[in-house]
Design a protein around this motif. Structure first.
Motif, PDB file in Angstrom:
ATOM      1  N   PRO A  25      -1.838   1.127   9.908  1.00  0.00           N
ATOM      2  CA  PRO A  25      -1.596   1.916  11.030  1.00  0.00           C
ATOM      3  C   PRO A  25       0.027   2.215  10.995  1.00  0.00           C
ATOM      4  O   PRO A  25       0.801   1.517  10.745  1.00  0.00           O
ATOM      5  N   ALA A  26       0.686   3.247  11.857  1.00  0.00           N
ATOM      6  CA  ALA A  26       2.206   3.805  11.782  1.00  0.00           C
ATOM      7  C   ALA A  26       3.022   2.383  12.513  1.00  0.00           C
ATOM      8  O   ALA A  26       3.975   2.116  12.013  1.00  0.00           O
ATOM      9  N   SER A  27       2.215   1.925  13.577  1.00  0.00           N
ATOM     10  CA  SER A  27       2.668   0.752  14.072  1.00  0.00           C
ATOM     11  C   SER A  27       3.125  -0.576  13.222  1.00  0.00           C
ATOM     12  O   SER A  27       3.862  -1.524  13.779  1.00  0.00           O
TER      13      SER A  27
ATOM     14  N   TRP B  34       4.742  -0.705  10.496  1.00  0.00           N
ATOM     15  CA  TRP B  34       5.922  -0.406   9.774  1.00  0.00           C
ATOM     16  C   TRP B  34       6.942  -0.633  10.557  1.00  0.00           C
ATOM     17  O   TRP B  34       7.038  -0.246  11.701  1.00  0.00           O
ATOM     18  N   GLN B  35       7.885  -1.419  10.240  1.00  0.00           N
ATOM     19  CA  GLN B  35       9.134  -1.644  10.798  1.00  0.00           C
ATOM     20  C   GLN B  35      10.617  -1.448  10.048  1.00  0.00           C
ATOM     21  O   GLN B  35      10.315  -1.352   8.852  1.00  0.00           O
ATOM     22  N   GLN B  36      11.464  -0.964  10.609  1.00  0.00           N
ATOM     23  CA  GLN B  36      12.869  -0.526   9.857  1.00  0.00           C
ATOM     24  C   GLN B  36      13.215  -1.750   8.861  1.00  0.00           C
ATOM     25  O   GLN B  36      13.269  -2.756   9.490  1.00  0.00           O
TER      26      GLN B  36
ATOM     27  N   GLN C 171      11.019   1.449   5.309  1.00  0.00           N
ATOM     28  CA  GLN C 171      10.387   0.665   6.283  1.00  0.00           C
ATOM     29  C   GLN C 171       9.643  -0.237   5.367  1.00  0.00           C
ATOM     30  O   GLN C 171       9.553  -0.236   4.360  1.00  0.00           O
TER      31      GLN C 171
ATOM     32  N   ARG D 282       8.416   0.883   1.488  1.00  0.00           N
ATOM     33  CA  ARG D 282       8.603   2.191   1.420  1.00  0.00           C
ATOM     34  C   ARG D 282       9.667   2.836   1.650  1.00  0.00           C
ATOM     35  O   ARG D 282      10.425   2.598   2.730  1.00  0.00           O
TER      36      ARG D 282
ATOM     37  N   GLU E  17       3.054  11.435  -0.206  1.00  0.00           N
ATOM     38  CA  GLU E  17       3.576  11.570   1.259  1.00  0.00           C
ATOM     39  C   GLU E  17       5.248  11.355   1.118  1.00  0.00           C
ATOM     40  O   GLU E  17       5.486  11.506   2.172  1.00  0.00           O
TER      41      GLU E  17
ATOM     42  N   TYR F 162       6.876   8.689  -0.152  1.00  0.00           N
ATOM     43  CA  TYR F 162       7.711   7.614  -0.268  1.00  0.00           C
ATOM     44  C   TYR F 162       7.389   6.989  -1.632  1.00  0.00           C
ATOM     45  O   TYR F 162       6.132   6.942  -2.506  1.00  0.00           O
TER      46      TYR F 162
END
Length: 461
Positions: A270-272, A274-276, A289, A312, A327, A329
């Protein structure tokens, strides 16, 4: 009727530029006295004495000395290492030091140096490595000890232009050798090198662990009790190597292939998740990320506690895409058994493993570009000479230099410090090396000698 082109110029319109020539004719003679070239290389000679490397090499090579009147084989090996650090890449380059006896003292001939290299068998090679380990301990005790210990293992290709024992074709359609090397990430010090044929495997677990063992033997005994992290690219991704690291009590961080299973797991995140990603100084890394896939794949075949982390990132302009980059990446992955929840910090630390490629490139500029001998064991000895030379340069930078020049690569250090000329002046019992006042880095070199002589001597308790 023809019309003149207003944008063209005629020969008369072209401005005349007067050629610049030198305003004086320099007369060249070969009758100077008291002058020495490569005067800065004496810093390396004195450094080896101060760290006890010269004495340790003499002790290691003592069994090969036939008579007391002959050149000390350990000193010959030291002079070879200094010559290579100064930019030499073969035995004949020892003549640069031999021609400066007023500063460097008696230096062995090329034939004597060749006999010294030929005398180094497996036992003596181990003794020479032990001598380097003693000098490393003294360098660390003198102020070069890093806050953390990260060992970077990587392989590189060395070309051979003639038939040599052990040389073979490699996966890039070249011919030569495929050594496996280990460097200390924090300081750039070379720790170990294993010469291998050109067709040696990139992911041979036994070779990786042998190089790791050689690297650990270089570290002071007290530092072996600290946490140690070994990093490798995808060539180190073997069950045997990671298990050996676990048995040795060493953390690992090795590259992992982004195969079909990993791709499916990435697409399912899910998008959540991934973190910086971050840079070394802790700032955000633009367009990158990170995420953890440990619970999304079966990692039971790896040592307990192994984690899989993926990054990515938007590729740089002009980079070629593959099918999975639809996409926009690029994805890279690695496995590690480090503890903690900050996967961005762990990914940042693994990403900086790429710096070992710079260390290897500098190593190739310090005697490691080619193996000059026909016999494999002699080339393994030459590789050790190159590692000695690289270590001397790093210790000199860590202990004697400051500012920008302390971070410079070997080529710049040679051009600015080691290759400067000087004048030997003797007055009574005092000998002075006078550097050119006009040389921009004369003060930096003089200050390096001051710092060097402030270090504890190898003979002191």
């Amino acid at each position: 009727m023809r019309f003149a082109n207003p944008f063209t110029t005629t020969q008369e319109d072209t401005p005349k530029v007067k050629a610049q020539t030198t305003s004086q004719t320099v007369e060249v003679t070969a009758d100077g006295e008291g002058l020495v070239s490569h005067a800065g290389a004496y810093l390396l000679v004195e450094l080896t004495n101060r760290l006890g490397l010269t004495a340790a090499l003499s002790e290691a090579m003592a069994p090969t000395r036939e008579r007391r009147s002959a050149h000390d084989p350990g000193v010959v090996l030291r002079d070879l290492a200094v010559s290579v650090a100064d930019g030499g890449d073969c035995l004949s380059d020892l003549g640069v030091l031999r021609g400066q006896e007023a500063l460097f003292g008696p230096v062995a001939s090329e034939s004597t140096a060749h006999r010294v290299i030929k005398s180094i068998d497996a036992g003596l090679l181990e003794a020479v490595r032990a001598a380097r380990a003693k000098a490393l301990k003294r360098a660390w005790d003198a102020g070069a000890r890093p806050e953390t210990i990260t060992l970077d293992i990587d392989a590189s290709l060395l070309g051979a232009h003639s038939e040599k024992e052990g040389a073979a074709g490699n996966y890039k359609c070249g011919f030569g050798f495929h050594p496996l090397l280990c460097y200390l990430a924090e300081t750039g010090e070379p720790l170990a090198g294993l010469l291998r044929p050109g067709n040696a495997g990139a992911n041979t677990a036994a070779d990786h662990f042998e190089v790791l063992q050689l690297a650990l033997e270089q570290l002071p005994e007290a530092d072996l009790r600290r946490e140690i992290l070994v990093r490798a690219d995808i060539g180190g991704r073997t069950h045997a190597f990671t298990s050996d690291c676990r048995d040795a009590g060493i953390r690992f961080s090795v590259g992992y292939e982004v195969d079909e299973r990993v791709r499916e797991a990435i697409l399912g995140l899910p998008a959540s998740a991934w973190q910086q990603a971050i840079n070394a100084e802790g700032s955000e890394r633009d367009g990158a990320q990170v995420a953890e896939l440990t619970n999304d794949l079966d990692l039971s075949a790896w040592p307990e506690g192994t984690r899989l982390i993926v990054r990515r990132e938007r590729p740089h302009p002009g980079a070629q895409f593959c099918v999975f980059d639809a996409e926009g990446y690029r994805h890279t992955a690695f496995i590690t058994d480090q503890d903690g929840v900050d996967i961005a910090a762990m990914e940042c630390r693994h990403r900086h493993r790429a710096k070992v490629e710079d260390e290897i490139r500098c190593g190739k500029e310090t005697g490691m570009r080619g193996m000059p001998f026909a016999a494999f064991k002699h080339n393994q000895a030459w590789l050790e000479v190159s590692l000695l030379a690289q270590a001397i340069l790093r210790w000199g930078a860590l202990l004697c230099l400051e500012g920008e020049i302390a971070l410079a690569e070997p080529k710049r250090i040679r051009q600015r410090l080691l290759h400067v000329a000087g004048r030997i002046v003797r007055s009574g019992r005092r000998t002075t090396l006078r550097l050119p006042r006009s040389w921009p880095w004369a003060e930096a070199l003089a200050a390096a000698f001051v710092r060097l002589r402030a270090l504890p001597s190898a003979s002191s308790p």
